[in-house]
Design a protein around this motif. Structure first.
Motif, PDB file in Angstrom:
ATOM      1  N   ARG A  91       0.861  -0.996  -0.032  1.00 19.48           N
ATOM      2  CA  ARG A  91       0.044  -0.010   0.076  1.00 19.48           C
ATOM      3  C   ARG A  91       0.926   1.334   0.154  1.00 19.48           C
ATOM      4  NH1 ARG A  91      -1.746  -3.234   3.682  1.00 19.48           N
ATOM      5  NH2 ARG A  91      -1.472  -2.047   5.485  1.00 19.48           N
ATOM      6  N   GLU A  92       0.406   2.310  -0.237  1.00 23.64           N
ATOM      7  CA  GLU A  92       1.097   3.658  -0.130  1.00 23.64           C
ATOM      8  C   GLU A  92       1.925   3.710   0.854  1.00 23.64           C
ATOM      9  OE1 GLU A  92       2.668   6.264  -2.284  1.00 23.64           O
ATOM     10  OE2 GLU A  92       1.128   5.198  -2.953  1.00 23.64           O
ATOM     11  N   LEU A  93       1.870   3.231   1.997  1.00 18.24           N
ATOM     12  CA  LEU A  93       2.531   3.482   3.131  1.00 18.24           C
ATOM     13  C   LEU A  93       4.083   2.786   2.987  1.00 18.24           C
ATOM     14  CD1 LEU A  93       2.523   0.866   5.523  1.00 18.24           C
ATOM     15  CD2 LEU A  93       0.267   1.469   5.448  1.00 18.24           C
ATOM     16  N   HIS A  94       3.859   1.818   1.988  1.00 16.09           N
ATOM     17  CA  HIS A  94       5.116   1.013   2.022  1.00 16.09           C
ATOM     18  C   HIS A  94       6.005   1.694   0.682  1.00 16.09           C
ATOM     19  CE1 HIS A  94       2.484  -2.245   3.217  1.00 16.09           C
ATOM     20  NE2 HIS A  94       3.643  -2.053   4.184  1.00 16.09           N
ATOM     21  N   ALA A  95       5.510   2.790   0.192  1.00 15.09           N
ATOM     22  CA  ALA A  95       6.254   3.493  -1.014  1.00 15.09           C
ATOM     23  C   ALA A  95       7.492   4.134  -0.508  1.00 15.09           C
ATOM     24  CB  ALA A  95       5.520   4.577  -1.673  1.00 15.09           C
ATOM     25  N   GLU A  96       7.596   4.717   0.695  1.00 18.76           N
ATOM     26  CA  GLU A  96       8.660   5.308   1.132  1.00 18.76           C
ATOM     27  C   GLU A  96      10.065   4.347   1.130  1.00 18.76           C
ATOM     28  OE1 GLU A  96      10.111   7.723   5.302  1.00 18.76           O
ATOM     29  OE2 GLU A  96       7.831   7.530   4.936  1.00 18.76           O
ATOM     30  N   THR A  97       9.578   3.226   1.789  1.00 21.33           N
ATOM     31  CA  THR A  97      10.476   2.093   1.732  1.00 21.33           C
ATOM     32  C   THR A  97      11.207   1.822   0.607  1.00 21.33           C
ATOM     33  OG1 THR A  97       9.638   1.530   4.044  1.00 21.33           O
ATOM     34  CG2 THR A  97      11.342  -0.022   2.962  1.00 21.33           C
ATOM     35  N   LEU A  98      10.158   1.552  -0.325  1.00 23.58           N
ATOM     36  CA  LEU A  98      10.648   0.990  -1.528  1.00 23.58           C
ATOM     37  C   LEU A  98      11.339   2.229  -2.501  1.00 23.58           C
ATOM     38  CD1 LEU A  98       7.427  -0.647  -2.954  1.00 23.58           C
ATOM     39  CD2 LEU A  98       9.579  -1.751  -2.620  1.00 23.58           C
ATOM     40  N   ASN A  99      11.237   3.620  -2.207  1.00 21.48           N
ATOM     41  CA  ASN A  99      11.966   4.448  -2.793  1.00 21.48           C
ATOM     42  C   ASN A  99      13.145   4.824  -2.077  1.00 21.48           C
ATOM     43  OD1 ASN A  99      10.278   5.698  -4.884  1.00 21.48           O
ATOM     44  ND2 ASN A  99       8.675   6.626  -3.228  1.00 21.48           N
ATOM     45  N   ALA A 100      13.377   4.583  -0.941  1.00 24.77           N
ATOM     46  CA  ALA A 100      14.738   4.645  -0.323  1.00 24.77           C
ATOM     47  C   ALA A 100      15.568   3.258  -0.891  1.00 24.77           C
ATOM     48  CB  ALA A 100      14.580   4.161   1.373  1.00 24.77           C
ATOM     49  N   LEU A 101      14.803   2.022  -0.954  1.00 23.80           N
ATOM     50  CA  LEU A 101      15.916   1.146  -1.556  1.00 23.80           C
ATOM     51  C   LEU A 101      16.212   1.214  -3.081  1.00 23.80           C
ATOM     52  CD1 LEU A 101      13.917  -2.086  -0.293  1.00 23.80           C
ATOM     53  CD2 LEU A 101      16.340  -1.335   0.317  1.00 23.80           C
ATOM     54  N   LEU A 102      15.119   1.987  -3.880  1.00 21.91           N
ATOM     55  CA  LEU A 102      15.397   2.248  -5.161  1.00 21.91           C
ATOM     56  C   LEU A 102      16.411   3.366  -5.436  1.00 21.91           C
ATOM     57  CD1 LEU A 102      11.916   1.538  -6.615  1.00 21.91           C
ATOM     58  CD2 LEU A 102      13.892   0.156  -6.927  1.00 21.91           C
ATOM     59  N   SER A 103      16.343   4.011  -4.607  1.00 25.45           N
ATOM     60  CA  SER A 103      17.337   5.169  -4.734  1.00 25.45           C
ATOM     61  C   SER A 103      18.831   4.848  -4.515  1.00 25.45           C
ATOM     62  CB  SER A 103      17.263   6.622  -3.494  1.00 25.45           C
ATOM     63  OG  SER A 103      17.518   6.055  -2.419  1.00 25.45           O
ATOM     64  N   GLN A 104      19.059   3.667  -3.871  1.00 25.83           N
ATOM     65  CA  GLN A 104      20.522   3.267  -3.669  1.00 25.83           C
ATOM     66  C   GLN A 104      20.994   2.238  -4.729  1.00 25.83           C
ATOM     67  OE1 GLN A 104      21.124   1.709   0.514  1.00 25.83           O
ATOM     68  NE2 GLN A 104      19.126   2.427   1.175  1.00 25.83           N
ATOM     69  N   TYR A 105      19.821   1.748  -5.253  1.00 26.19           N
ATOM     70  CA  TYR A 105      20.098   0.741  -6.166  1.00 26.19           C
ATOM     71  C   TYR A 105      19.651   0.971  -7.665  1.00 26.19           C
ATOM     72  CZ  TYR A 105      21.478  -1.550  -1.909  1.00 26.19           C
ATOM     73  OH  TYR A 105      22.116  -1.792  -0.692  1.00 26.19           O
ATOM     74  N   PRO A 106      20.235   1.159  -8.821  1.00 25.06           N
ATOM     75  CA  PRO A 106      19.699   1.474 -10.007  1.00 25.06           C
ATOM     76  C   PRO A 106      18.841   0.362 -10.886  1.00 25.06           C
ATOM     77  CG  PRO A 106      22.044   1.095 -10.276  1.00 25.06           C
ATOM     78  CD  PRO A 106      21.443   0.794  -9.070  1.00 25.06           C
ATOM     79  N   LEU A 107      17.815   0.068 -10.303  1.00 28.77           N
ATOM     80  CA  LEU A 107      16.972  -0.800 -10.817  1.00 28.77           C
ATOM     81  C   LEU A 107      15.604  -0.008 -11.124  1.00 28.77           C
ATOM     82  CD1 LEU A 107      19.028  -3.135 -10.027  1.00 28.77           C
ATOM     83  CD2 LEU A 107      16.941  -4.707 -10.186  1.00 28.77           C
ATOM     84  N   THR A 108      14.993  -0.291 -12.456  1.00 31.60           N
ATOM     85  CA  THR A 108      13.784   0.443 -12.720  1.00 31.60           C
ATOM     86  C   THR A 108      12.536  -0.526 -12.332  1.00 31.60           C
ATOM     87  OG1 THR A 108      14.941   1.386 -14.668  1.00 31.60           O
ATOM     88  CG2 THR A 108      12.305   1.276 -14.547  1.00 31.60           C
ATOM     89  N   PRO A 109      11.721  -0.024 -11.530  1.00 31.37           N
ATOM     90  CA  PRO A 109      10.451  -0.858 -11.203  1.00 31.37           C
ATOM     91  C   PRO A 109       9.394  -0.849 -12.311  1.00 31.37           C
ATOM     92  CG  PRO A 109      10.426   1.419 -10.207  1.00 31.37           C
ATOM     93  CD  PRO A 109      11.240   1.515 -10.716  1.00 31.37           C
ATOM     94  N   ILE A 110       8.832  -1.960 -12.603  1.00 30.22           N
ATOM     95  CA  ILE A 110       7.737  -2.265 -13.172  1.00 30.22           C
ATOM     96  C   ILE A 110       6.505  -2.623 -12.409  1.00 30.22           C
ATOM     97  CG2 ILE A 110       6.558  -3.338 -15.253  1.00 30.22           C
ATOM     98  CD1 ILE A 110       9.356  -3.170 -16.585  1.00 30.22           C
ATOM     99  N   GLN A 111       5.364  -1.855 -12.213  1.00 30.11           N
ATOM    100  CA  GLN A 111       4.388  -2.130 -11.338  1.00 30.11           C
ATOM    101  C   GLN A 111       3.307  -2.883 -12.274  1.00 30.11           C
ATOM    102  OE1 GLN A 111       3.151   0.589  -7.958  1.00 30.11           O
ATOM    103  NE2 GLN A 111       4.534   1.808  -8.936  1.00 30.11           N
ATOM    104  N   ILE A 112       2.703  -4.028 -11.882  1.00 29.25           N
ATOM    105  CA  ILE A 112       1.903  -4.590 -12.488  1.00 29.25           C
ATOM    106  C   ILE A 112       0.610  -4.640 -11.509  1.00 29.25           C
ATOM    107  CG2 ILE A 112       1.002  -6.907 -13.535  1.00 29.25           C
ATOM    108  CD1 ILE A 112       3.979  -7.425 -14.202  1.00 29.25           C
ATOM    109  N   LEU A 113      -0.207  -3.923 -11.783  1.00 26.20           N
ATOM    110  CA  LEU A 113      -1.557  -3.679 -10.961  1.00 26.20           C
ATOM    111  C   LEU A 113      -2.681  -4.538 -11.256  1.00 26.20           C
ATOM    112  CD1 LEU A 113      -2.981  -2.030  -8.599  1.00 26.20           C
ATOM    113  CD2 LEU A 113      -3.421  -0.324 -10.412  1.00 26.20           C
TER     114      LEU A 113
END
Length: 194
Positions: A91-113
């Motif tokens: 949920r949106e409350l997890h976006a902060e943790t995911l953004n922190a991880l993605l800012s450290q490692y250069p992988l592009t997220p592809i979300q499948i909703l």
């Protein structure tokens, strides 16, 4: 696929596991799911006695613990520069943790909703409870009585604000042709065709 991380999200019974496992097999990358983490915990620690309580074995606390373990696994994949498929009803409350991880490692997220027609979701959820097709620790038999279609639809209808790409999937009547279309979209994105 090493430049991408796939996050399969959506509400209960929207087809996340079916689509996620199939996608991981097609792309030949690891698949991690919140439920896959929770079920061994249920077997070794115990089955939750209720959903929302202060008890150590509440469904909510076990859910949160599984998500923390999932974040650890995601970080290890990102650190190794390896793509993977993650199946979780973030949920949106997890976006902060995911953004922190993605800012450290250069992988592009592809979300499948993943989403589906409300009547179909209610049927699937009821079937889960009646057949016991999932591990009993998920408490489907208890949750089916409280199935809040409107609330769940609202809760899981939007992708996370983490950048990358978003693909929407309607799993109401998901067929092989639909999966192949999804895979083609994924292959276009990962090859830079867009």
């Amino acid at each position: 696929m090493s430049d991408f991380i796939f996050i399969v999200l959506g509400g209960p019974a929207t087809g996340k596991s079916t689509i996620g496992t199939r996608l991981a097999q097609s792309l030949k990358i690891p698949y991690y799911s919140k439920d896959g983490i929770k079920e061994p915990i249920f077997d070794d620690v115990g089955i939750p006695v209720a959903i929302e309580t202060d008890e150590p074995l509440s469904g909510r606390k076990m859910d949160n613990a599984a998500i923390k373990i999932l974040f650890y696994l995601i970080e290890m994949q990102l650190k190794a520069g390896c793509g993977c498929v993650i199946d979780c009803n973030f949920r949106e409350l997890h976006a902060e943790t995911l953004n922190a991880l993605l800012s450290q490692y250069p992988l592009t997220p592809i979300q499948i909703l993943c989403q589906a027609d409300g009547c179909e979701l209610a049927k699937r959820y009821k079937r889960r409870a009646e057949t016991g097709e999932r591990h009993r620790g998920h408490l489907d038999h208890m949750l089916s009585d409280e199935f809040d279609l409107a609330g769940l639809t609202q809760l899981y209808q939007n992708p996370l604000d983490i950048g990358g790409y978003v693909l929407s999937v309607d799993s109401t009547d998901f067929q092989e042709v639909d999966y192949q279309k999804l895979l083609q979209k994924v292959n276009r994105l990962t090859s830079g065709v867009g």
